[in-house]
Write a protein that holds these residues in place. Sequence first.
Motif, PDB file in Angstrom:
ATOM      1  N   LEU A 110       0.830  -1.210   0.000  1.00 34.80           N
ATOM      2  CA  LEU A 110       0.000   0.000   0.000  1.00 34.80           C
ATOM      3  C   LEU A 110       0.861   1.256   0.000  1.00 34.80           C
ATOM      4  CD1 LEU A 110      -2.153  -2.159   0.922  1.00 34.80           C
ATOM      5  CD2 LEU A 110      -3.176  -0.325   2.279  1.00 34.80           C
ATOM      6  N   GLY A 111       1.928   1.245   0.770  1.00 34.69           N
ATOM      7  CA  GLY A 111       2.756   2.437   0.874  1.00 34.69           C
ATOM      8  C   GLY A 111       3.392   2.828  -0.445  1.00 34.69           C
ATOM      9  N   THR A 112       3.907   1.855  -1.179  1.00 40.36           N
ATOM     10  CA  THR A 112       4.529   2.146  -2.469  1.00 40.36           C
ATOM     11  C   THR A 112       3.492   2.590  -3.483  1.00 40.36           C
ATOM     12  OG1 THR A 112       6.204   0.466  -2.001  1.00 40.36           O
ATOM     13  CG2 THR A 112       6.049   1.251  -4.256  1.00 40.36           C
ATOM     14  N   ALA A 113       2.338   1.921  -3.489  1.00 41.30           N
ATOM     15  CA  ALA A 113       1.269   2.322  -4.406  1.00 41.30           C
ATOM     16  C   ALA A 113       0.803   3.739  -4.101  1.00 41.30           C
ATOM     17  CB  ALA A 113       0.105   1.343  -4.298  1.00 41.30           C
ATOM     18  N   TRP A 114       0.693   4.071  -2.819  1.00 42.67           N
ATOM     19  CA  TRP A 114       0.293   5.428  -2.428  1.00 42.67           C
ATOM     20  C   TRP A 114       1.288   6.464  -2.932  1.00 42.67           C
ATOM     21  CZ3 TRP A 114       3.207   8.599   0.832  1.00 42.67           C
ATOM     22  CH2 TRP A 114       2.608   9.841   1.120  1.00 42.67           C
TER      23      TRP A 114
ATOM     24  N   GLY B 171      -9.766  -2.642   0.166  1.00 37.02           N
ATOM     25  CA  GLY B 171     -10.939  -3.026   0.927  1.00 37.02           C
ATOM     26  C   GLY B 171     -11.006  -2.428   2.308  1.00 37.02           C
ATOM     27  N   LEU B 172     -10.299  -1.318   2.504  1.00 36.51           N
ATOM     28  CA  LEU B 172     -10.281  -0.636   3.800  1.00 36.51           C
ATOM     29  C   LEU B 172     -11.049   0.677   3.702  1.00 36.51           C
ATOM     30  CD1 LEU B 172      -6.495  -1.187   4.566  1.00 36.51           C
ATOM     31  CD2 LEU B 172      -8.404  -2.258   5.780  1.00 36.51           C
ATOM     32  N   PRO B 173     -11.702   1.108   4.784  1.00 38.60           N
ATOM     33  CA  PRO B 173     -12.470   2.355   4.741  1.00 38.60           C
ATOM     34  C   PRO B 173     -11.565   3.574   4.671  1.00 38.60           C
ATOM     35  CG  PRO B 173     -12.468   1.461   6.966  1.00 38.60           C
ATOM     36  CD  PRO B 173     -11.824   0.426   6.094  1.00 38.60           C
ATOM     37  N   ALA B 174     -12.029   4.604   3.977  1.00 38.00           N
ATOM     38  CA  ALA B 174     -11.262   5.842   3.875  1.00 38.00           C
ATOM     39  C   ALA B 174     -11.100   6.517   5.232  1.00 38.00           C
ATOM     40  CB  ALA B 174     -11.936   6.801   2.898  1.00 38.00           C
ATOM     41  N   SER B 175     -11.941   6.166   6.182  1.00 36.47           N
ATOM     42  CA  SER B 175     -11.819   6.734   7.526  1.00 36.47           C
ATOM     43  C   SER B 175     -10.503   6.332   8.193  1.00 36.47           C
ATOM     44  CB  SER B 175     -12.998   6.299   8.398  1.00 36.47           C
ATOM     45  OG  SER B 175     -13.115   4.890   8.418  1.00 36.47           O
ATOM     46  N   GLU B 176      -9.797   5.353   7.612  1.00 40.48           N
ATOM     47  CA  GLU B 176      -8.505   4.929   8.150  1.00 40.48           C
ATOM     48  C   GLU B 176      -7.344   5.749   7.589  1.00 40.48           C
ATOM     49  OE1 GLU B 176      -7.906   2.458  10.511  1.00 40.48           O
ATOM     50  OE2 GLU B 176     -10.074   2.636  10.731  1.00 40.48           O
ATOM     51  N   ALA B 177      -7.646   6.754   6.751  1.00 39.70           N
ATOM     52  CA  ALA B 177      -6.577   7.523   6.108  1.00 39.70           C
ATOM     53  C   ALA B 177      -5.661   8.193   7.126  1.00 39.70           C
ATOM     54  CB  ALA B 177      -7.164   8.561   5.163  1.00 39.70           C
ATOM     55  N   GLY B 178      -6.214   8.609   8.257  1.00 40.79           N
ATOM     56  CA  GLY B 178      -5.398   9.248   9.283  1.00 40.79           C
ATOM     57  C   GLY B 178      -4.368   8.318   9.880  1.00 40.79           C
ATOM     58  N   ASP B 179      -4.610   7.011   9.785  1.00 41.37           N
ATOM     59  CA  ASP B 179      -3.666   6.007  10.290  1.00 41.37           C
ATOM     60  C   ASP B 179      -3.022   5.240   9.146  1.00 41.37           C
ATOM     61  OD1 ASP B 179      -4.240   6.552  13.029  1.00 41.37           O
ATOM     62  OD2 ASP B 179      -6.094   5.405  12.844  1.00 41.37           O
TER      63      ASP B 179
ATOM     64  N   TRP C 271      -6.907   7.622  -0.042  1.00 38.15           N
ATOM     65  CA  TRP C 271      -8.289   7.137  -0.170  1.00 38.15           C
ATOM     66  C   TRP C 271      -8.373   6.047  -1.233  1.00 38.15           C
ATOM     67  CZ3 TRP C 271     -12.656  10.851  -2.266  1.00 38.15           C
ATOM     68  CH2 TRP C 271     -13.871  10.148  -2.325  1.00 38.15           C
ATOM     69  N   LEU C 272      -7.756   6.292  -2.387  1.00 34.04           N
ATOM     70  CA  LEU C 272      -7.817   5.334  -3.488  1.00 34.04           C
ATOM     71  C   LEU C 272      -7.165   4.008  -3.111  1.00 34.04           C
ATOM     72  CD1 LEU C 272      -8.137   4.324  -6.367  1.00 34.04           C
ATOM     73  CD2 LEU C 272      -6.204   5.773  -7.040  1.00 34.04           C
ATOM     74  N   VAL C 273      -6.004   4.070  -2.484  1.00 37.81           N
ATOM     75  CA  VAL C 273      -5.288   2.849  -2.124  1.00 37.81           C
ATOM     76  C   VAL C 273      -6.048   2.065  -1.057  1.00 37.81           C
ATOM     77  CG1 VAL C 273      -3.172   1.990  -1.038  1.00 37.81           C
ATOM     78  CG2 VAL C 273      -3.041   3.748  -2.821  1.00 37.81           C
ATOM     79  N   LEU C 274      -6.583   2.763  -0.067  1.00 36.94           N
ATOM     80  CA  LEU C 274      -7.384   2.087   0.958  1.00 36.94           C
ATOM     81  C   LEU C 274      -8.612   1.431   0.340  1.00 36.94           C
ATOM     82  CD1 LEU C 274      -7.159   4.758   3.796  1.00 36.94           C
ATOM     83  CD2 LEU C 274      -6.189   2.455   3.886  1.00 36.94           C
ATOM     84  N   HIS C 275      -9.276   2.137  -0.573  1.00 35.00           N
ATOM     85  CA  HIS C 275     -10.461   1.584  -1.238  1.00 35.00           C
ATOM     86  C   HIS C 275     -10.101   0.296  -1.978  1.00 35.00           C
ATOM     87  CE1 HIS C 275     -14.305   1.729  -3.515  1.00 35.00           C
ATOM     88  NE2 HIS C 275     -13.568   1.256  -4.496  1.00 35.00           N
TER      89      HIS C 275
END
Length: 316
Positions: free
Chosen positions: A17-21, A55-63, A48-52
């Motif tokens: 996820l980190g590299t894709a972000w 399969g993770l909620p965008a509300s996790e963007a802060g973490d 937001w896009l990477v979390l989506h």
Amino acid sequence: MTPLEQRTGAISAVRTLGTAWALAAQALQAADLDYGHGCASAEDEAAWLVLHAAGLPASEAGDFATYAHQSLTAQQALQIETVTAQRIATRQPLAYLLGEAWLVGLRFVVDPRVIVPRSFIAELLDEGALDPWLTEPPHRVLDMCTGSGCLAILAALVWDDAQVDAVDLSADALAVAEINREAYALQHRLRLVASDLWASLAAAPSQAYDLVLCNPPYVPTASMRALPEEYRHEPEMALAGGADGMDLVRRFLHDAPAHLSARGIVVLEVGNERAAFEAAFPTLPAIWLETELHAEGVCVLLADDLRLAFAPGAGT
């Protein structure tokens, strides 16, 4: 290889996820896009896009750092690459490409039939935020110009004994609001009403509202002409407010007193148009509320003040 392929083509090869972000954010930043539909920057949109995709909620963007080393499948990485390319090529809001928007941590289905939820009012719909003007929890709540239904749903979740009406002129918007109403299982307390403002609502004491929310079209004509391309993908009727931005606001407020309970209040959003509002309603007292994203984009109007301002002969 096209410039767009050069910016996005490496994403499908990554597996975390980190590299894709990092790659998605770099591609979005280089494209000189406009933000404001739930995200303030390329980095936020990429998260937001990477979390989506994962399969993770965008509300996790802060973490997000917590998930940076999480693995991506080849299919998930390809989705990130594809959507990044679509965002750059079409300049559609990311919310439309993903079919979702997030507001105060809650997910709402959206598509081009509705404006992307971003109302400043949302953060005020928290227990206690409107207490200075609500003498008791509201029994009847109205969300005028409901769009996706997000504010109506938030109100129903905060005040779980309230009956909530959600009004819109657009049948398309109400169809999206119905999807969201079902997602939150609020069919028994949230009524969707097709109406041109107050036209289909009864002006009777038994139907009076204790709380009316309204995020109307308020963008002045000159500003409409200068909107970035992202905003041009949204329904024009949800944005355009006439020469000074107050066309619909005038109609809405003129008839509001007949639909308010004795101590009812209106929570009205006008964004950057406070000066235009005050010029249009010079004698109407407004209590301006500060939100996290805007210091003076939302005001509270009291029933007694509205009745006085719009009484016959008042001249408002």
